[in-house]
Design a protein around this motif. Structure first.
Motif, mmCIF file in Angstrom:
data_model
loop_
_atom_site.group_PDB
_atom_site.id
_atom_site.type_symbol
_atom_site.label_atom_id
_atom_site.label_comp_id
_atom_site.label_asym_id
_atom_site.label_seq_id
_atom_site.Cartn_x
_atom_site.Cartn_y
_atom_site.Cartn_z
ATOM 1 N N THR A 163 0.820 -1.209 0.000
ATOM 2 C CA THR A 163 0.000 0.000 0.000
ATOM 3 C C THR A 163 0.856 1.262 0.000
ATOM 4 O OG1 THR A 163 -0.146 -0.232 2.417
ATOM 5 C CG2 THR A 163 -1.988 -1.064 1.114
ATOM 6 N N ASP A 164 2.024 1.213 0.663
ATOM 7 C CA ASP A 164 2.874 2.406 0.705
ATOM 8 C C ASP A 164 3.479 2.709 -0.659
ATOM 9 O OD1 ASP A 164 4.368 0.043 0.921
ATOM 10 O OD2 ASP A 164 5.980 1.012 2.066
ATOM 11 N N VAL A 165 3.882 1.674 -1.376
ATOM 12 C CA VAL A 165 4.446 1.852 -2.720
ATOM 13 C C VAL A 165 3.375 2.357 -3.678
ATOM 14 C CG1 VAL A 165 5.511 0.677 -4.691
ATOM 15 C CG2 VAL A 165 6.243 0.112 -2.356
ATOM 16 N N PHE A 166 2.168 1.801 -3.575
ATOM 17 C CA PHE A 166 1.071 2.228 -4.439
ATOM 18 C C PHE A 166 0.729 3.696 -4.180
ATOM 19 C CE2 PHE A 166 0.911 -1.886 -5.895
ATOM 20 C CZ PHE A 166 -0.209 -2.214 -6.624
ATOM 21 N N SER A 270 9.737 -9.557 2.947
ATOM 22 C CA SER A 270 10.991 -8.889 3.321
ATOM 23 C C SER A 270 11.154 -7.520 2.676
ATOM 24 C CB SER A 270 12.175 -9.787 2.933
ATOM 25 O OG SER A 270 12.237 -9.969 1.529
ATOM 26 N N GLY A 271 10.166 -7.111 1.882
ATOM 27 C CA GLY A 271 10.207 -5.790 1.272
ATOM 28 C C GLY A 271 10.870 -5.731 -0.081
ATOM 29 N N LYS A 272 11.071 -6.888 -0.728
ATOM 30 C CA LYS A 272 11.776 -6.937 -2.005
ATOM 31 C C LYS A 272 10.844 -7.036 -3.214
ATOM 32 C CE LYS A 272 15.861 -9.079 0.064
ATOM 33 N NZ LYS A 272 16.739 -10.286 0.103
ATOM 34 N N ALA A 273 9.549 -6.902 -2.985
ATOM 35 C CA ALA A 273 8.598 -6.961 -4.092
ATOM 36 C C ALA A 273 7.423 -6.044 -3.810
ATOM 37 C CB ALA A 273 8.109 -8.394 -4.304
ATOM 38 N N ALA A 274 6.925 -5.409 -4.853
ATOM 39 C CA ALA A 274 5.756 -4.543 -4.698
ATOM 40 C C ALA A 274 4.474 -5.354 -4.644
ATOM 41 C CB ALA A 274 5.683 -3.542 -5.855
ATOM 42 N N MET A 275 4.503 -6.545 -5.267
ATOM 43 C CA MET A 275 3.329 -7.412 -5.287
ATOM 44 C C MET A 275 3.774 -8.874 -5.269
ATOM 45 S SD MET A 275 0.934 -5.552 -8.210
ATOM 46 C CE MET A 275 2.292 -5.410 -9.404
ATOM 47 N N ALA A 276 2.869 -9.741 -4.842
ATOM 48 C CA ALA A 276 3.118 -11.180 -4.872
ATOM 49 C C ALA A 276 1.785 -11.907 -4.838
ATOM 50 C CB ALA A 276 3.992 -11.622 -3.705
ATOM 51 N N ILE A 277 1.786 -13.122 -5.361
ATOM 52 C CA ILE A 277 0.604 -13.972 -5.296
ATOM 53 C C ILE A 277 0.809 -14.925 -4.120
ATOM 54 C CG2 ILE A 277 -0.787 -15.705 -6.494
ATOM 55 C CD1 ILE A 277 0.298 -14.446 -9.141
ATOM 56 N N ALA A 285 3.229 -15.250 7.700
ATOM 57 C CA ALA A 285 4.602 -14.955 7.293
ATOM 58 C C ALA A 285 4.749 -13.498 6.881
ATOM 59 C CB ALA A 285 5.017 -15.868 6.142
ATOM 60 N N VAL A 286 3.742 -12.972 6.187
ATOM 61 C CA VAL A 286 3.793 -11.570 5.765
ATOM 62 C C VAL A 286 3.684 -10.646 6.981
ATOM 63 C CG1 VAL A 286 2.658 -9.794 4.380
ATOM 64 C CG2 VAL A 286 2.879 -12.112 3.479
ATOM 65 N N GLU A 287 2.811 -11.003 7.904
ATOM 66 C CA GLU A 287 2.654 -10.203 9.126
ATOM 67 C C GLU A 287 3.943 -10.155 9.940
ATOM 68 O OE1 GLU A 287 -0.237 -8.530 11.077
ATOM 69 O OE2 GLU A 287 -0.165 -8.078 8.940
ATOM 70 N N ALA A 288 4.730 -11.220 9.848
ATOM 71 C CA ALA A 288 5.981 -11.282 10.613
ATOM 72 C C ALA A 288 7.135 -10.610 9.881
ATOM 73 C CB ALA A 288 6.345 -12.742 10.888
ATOM 74 N N LYS A 294 1.878 -2.414 5.989
ATOM 75 C CA LYS A 294 2.096 -1.666 4.739
ATOM 76 C C LYS A 294 1.644 -2.476 3.525
ATOM 77 C CE LYS A 294 6.501 -1.140 5.700
ATOM 78 N NZ LYS A 294 7.931 -0.712 5.631
ATOM 79 N N TYR A 295 0.632 -3.302 3.692
ATOM 80 C CA TYR A 295 0.180 -4.108 2.553
ATOM 81 C C TYR A 295 -1.322 -4.347 2.655
ATOM 82 C CZ TYR A 295 -0.359 -8.218 5.556
ATOM 83 O OH TYR A 295 -0.769 -9.078 6.531
ATOM 84 N N ALA A 296 -1.882 -4.780 1.543
ATOM 85 C CA ALA A 296 -3.287 -5.178 1.490
ATOM 86 C C ALA A 296 -3.392 -6.357 0.527
ATOM 87 C CB ALA A 296 -4.166 -4.019 1.028
ATOM 88 N N VAL A 297 -4.573 -6.971 0.500
ATOM 89 C CA VAL A 297 -4.788 -8.133 -0.359
ATOM 90 C C VAL A 297 -6.101 -7.962 -1.111
ATOM 91 C CG1 VAL A 297 -4.920 -10.646 -0.469
ATOM 92 C CG2 VAL A 297 -3.629 -9.562 1.376
ATOM 93 N N VAL A 298 -6.073 -8.294 -2.409
ATOM 94 C CA VAL A 298 -7.281 -8.304 -3.234
ATOM 95 C C VAL A 298 -7.283 -9.585 -4.059
ATOM 96 C CG1 VAL A 298 -7.496 -5.788 -3.419
ATOM 97 C CG2 VAL A 298 -6.103 -7.049 -5.098
#
Length: 432
Positions: A163-166, A270-277, A285-288, A294-298
């Motif tokens: 979300t921060d990158v977007f 780890s902050g190395k991608a703007a998006m992932a599936i 794992a993402v929460e940790a 700083k993210y969301a899911v759609v």
């Protein structure tokens, strides 16, 4: 399987290979006994953090024991990595076999072929809660029209994004797969230290939505007559859409060709991608990771604006072994373990998505992060061919090899899909 790095039914190649080499059982392994007393043995999978699961299971067992005072139950939590060997060995030695097992839903057809699972079609049809099981989960326990267990939980993937990158670059959430590709390249250009969309050449179940969204299929047919469809025009279009994401414009092949699903989620976390599936099971794992907050899911978009790409429906089932001498008790315990009450408690404890739509809807109200995964399931998830050949295809890395040959430039899409189709058909033929 759910919130940790081990997807339920995305089986380790070593385990599958061992399973393929195990001796076959005959179809004459059923017990003629149906004892109402004695001890039932249950094998369930051991989770990374198993205590919450044990507490849910213990609650189920307490109710079971109240209903069956003369029966006892012993539960063993077995490692997923070695379960293929142990379960196949149990099929071959009924005296040491459990009565009830948890198993990955892509294992169903192979276990049925081996003669290990009991046909519980009649009991499933009479079970009141079964009518609310979602169709894809029901498909995962069905082989040639017969039911061989009860769905236990389900897992699907959706699109995680920063979300921060977007916000920083004014990006809008992509509404189509084409927009996703364009945005991935734009994000990598704007943030050179990041992949736009982390993808992996060994990420079979992350690639499948691209194939299905373009109208392709893994295979056609049923029973012993499956034939690969990976080389159809529609499937090739989907394969090309996925492999186009590899390259210097988004995720360089030299780094990404060998990545699997866990690798792509780790890159995002780890902050190395703007998006992932990633899956609903990736949430922990993402929460940790570094992107917490700083993210969301759609839902992953489809080809047409507003559509959702079909996701692979992973997950686990609960089944009764054909060799049980306590069939009535075993079926009752299977239904209790896979009941709405137990699945709701399992979600609260572990985050595993229920296989009942009404229970999932309640879960989404409790935990907002579940909503995009529930929407994805509601839009229509897909499953692998219900053939014992799938284990061989998966363990032989037929599809990852195909993707990697394309992204490395070794073969073009037509040649790679053609070779993959030939290997799949050889597997389907040998499994007949």
């Amino acid at each position: 399987m759910k919130l940790h790095a081990r997807p339920a039914l995305f089986l380790a190649a070593a385990a599958l290979t061992a399973a393929a080499c195990a001796p076959q059982t005959s179809d004459d392994s059923s017990s003629n006994k149906d004892e109402k007393t004695g001890t039932l043995r249950v094998w369930l999978f051991q989770e990374v953090n198993n205590k919450p699961k044990e507490q849910v299971v213990d609650t189920v067992l307490a109710d079971f024991k109240k209903a069956h005072a003369d029966a006892k139950v012993t539960v063993e939590y077995i490692p997923v990595e070695t379960r293929a060997q142990r379960i196949k060995a149990a099929f071959n030695d009924p005296k040491s076999a459990p009565d009830v097992i948890e198993y990955g839903n892509t294992d169903t057809a192979g276990y049925v072929k081996d003669g290990g699972l009991a046909d519980v079609s009649e009991e499933f049809a009479d079970w009141d809660e079964a009518k609310d099981t979602d169709p894809t989960a029901r498909q995962s326990v069905t082989v040639d029209g017969k039911v061989y267990g009860a769905p236990y939980f389900v897992g699907v993937r959706a699109l995680y994004y920063r979300t921060d990158v977007f916000k920083k670059h004014g990006y809008e959430v992509p509404k189509t797969l084409s927009e996703l590709t364009d945005l991935a390249e734009r994000a990598h250009k704007d943030e050179p230290g990041m992949y736009g969309l982390a993808v992996g050449g060994a990420y079979t179940y992350g690639a499948m939505p691209f194939l299905w969204a373009h109208g392709g299929e893994l295979a056609t047919g049923k029973g012993d007559s499956y034939a690969s469809a990976i080389d159809s025009d529609a499937a090739r279009e989907g394969v090309e859409a996925y492999t186009d994401l590899f390259g210097d414009a988004n995720c360089p092949a030299a780094k990404c060709a060998g990545m699997g699903g866990n690798d792509t989620v780790t890159a995002f976390a780890s902050g190395k991608a703007a998006m992932a599936i990633g899956g609903d099971f990736s949430h922990q794992a993402v929460e940790a990771g570094a992107v917490k907050g700083k993210y969301a899911v759609v839902p992953l978009p489809g080809v047409k604006s507003g559509s959702i790409a079909p996701a692979f429906a992973g997950g686990n089932n609960i089944g009764v072994l054909k060799s049980t001498s306590h069939r009535t008790l075993a079926v009752d315990l299977m239904e209790r373990l896979a009941s709405k009450k137990a699945q709701g408690e399992l979600f609260d404890a572990m985050g595993f998505l229920p296989t009942y739509k009404d229970v999932r809807d309640e879960a989404a109200k409790k935990q907002p992060f579940v909503e995009p995964f529930v929407k994805t399931l509601a839009a229509g998830a897909k499953f692998v061919p219900a053939s014992p050949a799938w284990a061989q295809i998966d363990s032989s890395l037929v599809l990852p090899t195909m993707f990697q040959e394309i992204v490395s430039g070794k073969k073009d899409v037509k040649a790679a899909t053609g070779d993959a189709a030939r290997k799949m058909n050889e597997a389907f033929g040998s499994a007949g």
